[in-house]
Design an enzyme around this catalytic site. Structure first.
Site, PDB file in Angstrom:
ATOM      1  N   SER A  73       0.787  -1.243   0.000  1.00 20.34           N
ATOM      2  CA  SER A  73       0.000   0.000   0.000  1.00 20.34           C
ATOM      3  C   SER A  73       0.816   1.289   0.000  1.00 20.34           C
ATOM      4  O   SER A  73       0.259   2.360  -0.231  1.00 20.34           O
ATOM      5  CB  SER A  73      -0.936   0.020   1.201  1.00 20.34           C
ATOM      6  OG  SER A  73      -2.103  -0.660   0.867  1.00 20.34           O
ATOM      7  N   LYS A  76       0.478   3.493  -2.994  1.00 22.46           N
ATOM      8  CA  LYS A  76      -0.684   4.366  -3.222  1.00 22.46           C
ATOM      9  C   LYS A  76      -0.296   5.848  -3.222  1.00 22.46           C
ATOM     10  O   LYS A  76      -0.857   6.648  -3.967  1.00 22.46           O
ATOM     11  CB  LYS A  76      -1.747   4.104  -2.138  1.00 22.46           C
ATOM     12  CG  LYS A  76      -2.371   2.714  -2.270  1.00 22.46           C
ATOM     13  CD  LYS A  76      -3.214   2.328  -1.074  1.00 22.46           C
ATOM     14  CE  LYS A  76      -3.835   0.955  -1.283  1.00 22.46           C
ATOM     15  NZ  LYS A  76      -4.437   0.372  -0.098  1.00 22.46           N
ATOM     16  N   TYR A 198      -3.289  -2.192 -10.467  1.00 25.07           N
ATOM     17  CA  TYR A 198      -3.264  -2.008  -9.011  1.00 25.07           C
ATOM     18  C   TYR A 198      -2.491  -3.154  -8.335  1.00 25.07           C
ATOM     19  O   TYR A 198      -1.656  -2.927  -7.453  1.00 25.07           O
ATOM     20  CB  TYR A 198      -4.700  -1.918  -8.465  1.00 25.07           C
ATOM     21  CG  TYR A 198      -4.748  -1.947  -6.962  1.00 25.07           C
ATOM     22  CD1 TYR A 198      -4.376  -0.827  -6.219  1.00 25.07           C
ATOM     23  CD2 TYR A 198      -5.111  -3.107  -6.275  1.00 25.07           C
ATOM     24  CE1 TYR A 198      -4.368  -0.867  -4.831  1.00 25.07           C
ATOM     25  CE2 TYR A 198      -5.109  -3.150  -4.890  1.00 25.07           C
ATOM     26  CZ  TYR A 198      -4.735  -2.034  -4.167  1.00 25.07           C
ATOM     27  OH  TYR A 198      -4.708  -2.075  -2.801  1.00 25.07           O
ATOM     28  N   TYR A 250      -3.602   3.496   8.110  1.00 22.77           N
ATOM     29  CA  TYR A 250      -4.789   2.671   8.369  1.00 22.77           C
ATOM     30  C   TYR A 250      -5.636   3.344   9.458  1.00 22.77           C
ATOM     31  O   TYR A 250      -5.702   4.566   9.507  1.00 22.77           O
ATOM     32  CB  TYR A 250      -4.376   1.232   8.732  1.00 22.77           C
ATOM     33  CG  TYR A 250      -3.587   0.546   7.638  1.00 22.77           C
ATOM     34  CD1 TYR A 250      -4.157   0.295   6.400  1.00 22.77           C
ATOM     35  CD2 TYR A 250      -2.277   0.130   7.842  1.00 22.77           C
ATOM     36  CE1 TYR A 250      -3.444  -0.345   5.391  1.00 22.77           C
ATOM     37  CE2 TYR A 250      -1.554  -0.520   6.849  1.00 22.77           C
ATOM     38  CZ  TYR A 250      -2.142  -0.744   5.623  1.00 22.77           C
ATOM     39  OH  TYR A 250      -1.433  -1.371   4.638  1.00 22.77           O
ATOM     40  N   VAL A 268       1.150  -3.654   4.076  1.00 19.86           N
ATOM     41  CA  VAL A 268       1.029  -4.928   4.795  1.00 19.86           C
ATOM     42  C   VAL A 268       2.283  -5.801   4.747  1.00 19.86           C
ATOM     43  O   VAL A 268       2.358  -6.781   5.479  1.00 19.86           O
ATOM     44  CB  VAL A 268      -0.175  -5.771   4.310  1.00 19.86           C
ATOM     45  CG1 VAL A 268      -1.489  -5.169   4.727  1.00 19.86           C
ATOM     46  CG2 VAL A 268      -0.112  -6.017   2.823  1.00 19.86           C
TER      47      VAL A 268
END
Ligand code: GLU
Length: 325
Positions: A73, A76, A198, A250, A268
């Site tokens: 992530s 992103k 993605y 998160y 993660v």
């Protein structure tokens, strides 16, 4: 002592501080590794590294900083920057919001009224962002993305095919989100291609050294402090850092902003980047995660760095590290 000697002494005591920090938290074995795909489940939980790159082009490193892992992530952040460059702020805001959610990063949820995903740091928002990357074919879009990552790290980037394949086979929630957004016209028909892109962005390989350099590039107005090349247009740095600050960690984003006070993003696989504007980029890698999916040691290291050196953006009682500026 000359100014040069002063700086050298400060730099070597900073390196010792990082080494002590690394030894202090190496014995911390709380948390567990991500296990939703076999490639992440089999990672060595002892891996641990801390790297700090300054905007002046100095780097401090300790632990397993050459160990490669998938960026997950953290990607992103950088893809959001590319989408901003491709479309501009106003258009992007019509497709992806900038509101923290308080829901899990993979929640299948859109804003009730606008039908936008809440922000680009949760999966729905990231998939929508990725679907906006320009290119005349899937290959061109992937190449543009890899070139963008390369501008941040200063070297060639590649996708781990086995992680990509696993993400693609098991990514049913992500697929569901994409279909929901297609239903509301928030992404276009090239849904499978966007999902593949993605999954590929999540599977880009980096090491902790790369994370620090990427974060330092954001800290340095979008210019890689080592190659001196522009990775992202400086006018979008504030957009990127704002969503990192409010949505990057998160469901710990609020507490992180309160305690650590630096824009950051975690993934993660156990990586965290944190950006101290005009000063430095921090990269930490340790795959043991807490229940929110943040690296346990990574959070501790950043908390301690922030406290020790007064890095919290709103802390005016502290002189920031003087050897970096
Ligand atoms: N590939 C993961 C997913 O899409 C990324 C998760 C993460 O790092 O937050 O679910």
């Amino acid at each position: 002592m000359t100014k040069q000697q002063d700086l050298q002494t400060a730099a070597s005591s900073f390196q010792s501080f990082l080494e002590d920090l690394h030894s202090k938290y190496k014995s911390l074995r709380d948390g567990s590794v991500a296990n939703y795909i076999p490639e992440l489940a089999k990672v060595n939980p002892d891996l641990f590294s801390i790297c700090i790159a300054t905007v002046n082009g100095d780097i401090y490193k300790v632990g397993d900083y050459n160990q490669l892992f998938t960026i997950q992530s953290i990607s992103k952040v950088f893809v959001y920057g590319l989408a901003l460059e491709d479309h501009g702020r106003d258009y992007l805001l019509t497709k992806v919001g900038v509101e923290p959610t308080g829901d899990a990063f993979n929640a299948i949820i859109l804003d009730e009224k606008s039908k936008r995903p809440y922000n680009p740091m949760v999966n729905a928002g990231a998939i929508a962002t990725t679907s906006l990357i320009k290119g005349s074919s899937a290959t061109e879009r992937l190449n543009r993305m890899l070139d963008m990552f390369q501008r941040y790290t200063g070297h060639n980037m590649f996708v781990d095919i086995s992680v990509f394949t696993s993400e693609r086979i098991t990514g049913h929630r992500n697929r569901a989100m994409a279909h929901l957004m297609l239903n509301f016209g928030m992404i276009d028909q090239h849904l499978d291609e966007s999902l593949d892109l993605y999954f590929q962005q999540c599977s880009v390989m980096v090491n902790c050294y790369d994370l620090a350099v990427m974060a330092a590039t954001l800290a340095n107005k979008g210019i890689n402090p080592f190659t001196k090349k522009t990775a992202v247009d400086s006018r979008y740095i504030k957009d990127i850092l704002s969503v990192m600050y409010t949505c990057g960690m998160y469901n710990f984003a609020g507490e992180w902003a309160y305690k650590v006070g630096i824009p950051a993003k975690s993934g993660v696989s156990g990586g965290i980047i944190a950006v101290v504007p005009n000063l430095m980029g921090i990269g930490v890698f340790s795959p043991l995660l807490d229940f929110r999916s943040n690296s346990v040691r990574g959070v501790k290291v950043c908390e301690e760095l922030s406290q020790q050196f007064g890095l919290h953006l709103f802390d005016c009682s502290h002189n920031k590290l003087n050897f970096c500026s």
